[in-house]
Design a protein around this motif. Structure first.
Motif, mmCIF file in Angstrom:
data_model
loop_
_atom_site.group_PDB
_atom_site.id
_atom_site.type_symbol
_atom_site.label_atom_id
_atom_site.label_comp_id
_atom_site.label_asym_id
_atom_site.label_seq_id
_atom_site.Cartn_x
_atom_site.Cartn_y
_atom_site.Cartn_z
ATOM 1 N N ALA A 177 0.840 -1.192 0.000
ATOM 2 C CA ALA A 177 0.000 0.000 0.000
ATOM 3 C C ALA A 177 0.878 1.246 0.000
ATOM 4 O O ALA A 177 1.983 1.256 0.549
ATOM 5 C CB ALA A 177 -0.908 -0.005 1.228
ATOM 6 N N ASN A 178 0.372 2.294 -0.618
ATOM 7 C CA ASN A 178 1.113 3.557 -0.645
ATOM 8 C C ASN A 178 1.407 4.059 0.758
ATOM 9 O O ASN A 178 2.456 4.652 1.010
ATOM 10 C CB ASN A 178 0.335 4.617 -1.427
ATOM 11 C CG ASN A 178 0.341 4.355 -2.913
ATOM 12 O OD1 ASN A 178 1.216 3.667 -3.426
ATOM 13 N ND2 ASN A 178 -0.631 4.893 -3.609
ATOM 14 N N SER A 179 0.491 3.821 1.674
ATOM 15 C CA SER A 179 0.705 4.278 3.051
ATOM 16 C C SER A 179 1.907 3.589 3.685
ATOM 17 O O SER A 179 2.643 4.206 4.454
ATOM 18 C CB SER A 179 -0.548 4.044 3.897
ATOM 19 O OG SER A 179 -0.858 2.664 3.947
ATOM 20 N N GLY A 206 5.661 0.806 13.451
ATOM 21 C CA GLY A 206 4.266 0.702 13.046
ATOM 22 C C GLY A 206 4.068 0.284 11.602
ATOM 23 O O GLY A 206 2.983 0.467 11.050
ATOM 24 N N ILE A 207 5.088 -0.299 11.004
ATOM 25 C CA ILE A 207 4.989 -0.702 9.601
ATOM 26 C C ILE A 207 4.410 -2.105 9.482
ATOM 27 O O ILE A 207 3.650 -2.397 8.565
ATOM 28 C CB ILE A 207 6.358 -0.591 8.911
ATOM 29 C CG1 ILE A 207 6.769 0.883 8.903
ATOM 30 C CG2 ILE A 207 6.321 -1.163 7.503
ATOM 31 C CD1 ILE A 207 8.169 1.140 8.426
ATOM 32 N N ILE A 208 4.759 -2.986 10.410
ATOM 33 C CA ILE A 208 4.187 -4.325 10.439
ATOM 34 C C ILE A 208 3.635 -4.596 11.835
ATOM 35 O O ILE A 208 3.995 -3.932 12.812
ATOM 36 C CB ILE A 208 5.206 -5.428 10.054
ATOM 37 C CG1 ILE A 208 6.343 -5.511 11.071
ATOM 38 C CG2 ILE A 208 5.722 -5.232 8.643
ATOM 39 C CD1 ILE A 208 7.239 -6.726 10.884
ATOM 40 N N LEU A 213 7.697 3.982 5.247
ATOM 41 C CA LEU A 213 9.096 3.576 5.075
ATOM 42 C C LEU A 213 9.989 4.781 4.834
ATOM 43 O O LEU A 213 11.069 4.896 5.418
ATOM 44 C CB LEU A 213 9.244 2.592 3.910
ATOM 45 C CG LEU A 213 8.842 1.163 4.156
ATOM 46 C CD1 LEU A 213 8.893 0.373 2.851
ATOM 47 C CD2 LEU A 213 9.722 0.516 5.201
ATOM 48 N N PHE A 214 9.551 5.677 3.965
ATOM 49 C CA PHE A 214 10.360 6.850 3.658
ATOM 50 C C PHE A 214 10.398 7.839 4.814
ATOM 51 O O PHE A 214 11.435 8.443 5.095
ATOM 52 C CB PHE A 214 9.857 7.540 2.388
ATOM 53 C CG PHE A 214 10.081 6.718 1.153
ATOM 54 C CD1 PHE A 214 11.358 6.350 0.763
ATOM 55 C CD2 PHE A 214 9.005 6.291 0.393
ATOM 56 C CE1 PHE A 214 11.570 5.581 -0.374
ATOM 57 C CE2 PHE A 214 9.213 5.522 -0.746
ATOM 58 C CZ PHE A 214 10.499 5.160 -1.119
ATOM 59 N N MET A 215 9.273 7.991 5.505
ATOM 60 C CA MET A 215 9.203 8.948 6.617
ATOM 61 C C MET A 215 10.077 8.517 7.800
ATOM 62 O O MET A 215 10.602 9.360 8.510
ATOM 63 C CB MET A 215 7.752 9.111 7.086
ATOM 64 C CG MET A 215 6.851 9.744 6.055
ATOM 65 S SD MET A 215 7.308 11.427 5.642
ATOM 66 C CE MET A 215 6.813 12.260 7.110
#
Length: 77
Positions: free
Chosen positions: A5-7, A68-70, A12-14
């Motif tokens: 997902a784009n979110s 909070g990514i996974i 990841l980038f943030m």
């Protein structure tokens, strides 16, 4: 089907994700279902394919969870 997902990509980038974190995420994303859930992935397979040591696997998993990514949970069935 591998689809992030784009979110997730934005997160990841943030959070300035490392190369190991990105490799980990790209590998496990290959096994997600239509709801984005990954089940039954063996850590040794992730290590081998993402070129991570066993300790790096757990470090990356912990880091991505804290960011909070996974989200992980153990299935005892």
């Amino acid at each position: 089907m591998q689809k992030l997902a784009n979110s997730i990509l934005e997160k990841l980038f943030m959070c300035n994700a490392t190369a190991k974190e990105i490799d980990f995420l790209l590998y496990i994303a290959r096994f997600q279902n239509q709801y984005g859930v990954v089940q039954g992935v063996y850590y040794k397979d992730v290590c081998k394919n993402a070129k991570l040591s066993y300790q790096a696997f757990y470090d990356v998993k912990k880091s991505l969870t804290e960011k909070g990514i996974i989200r992980t949970e153990r299935n005892y069935s």
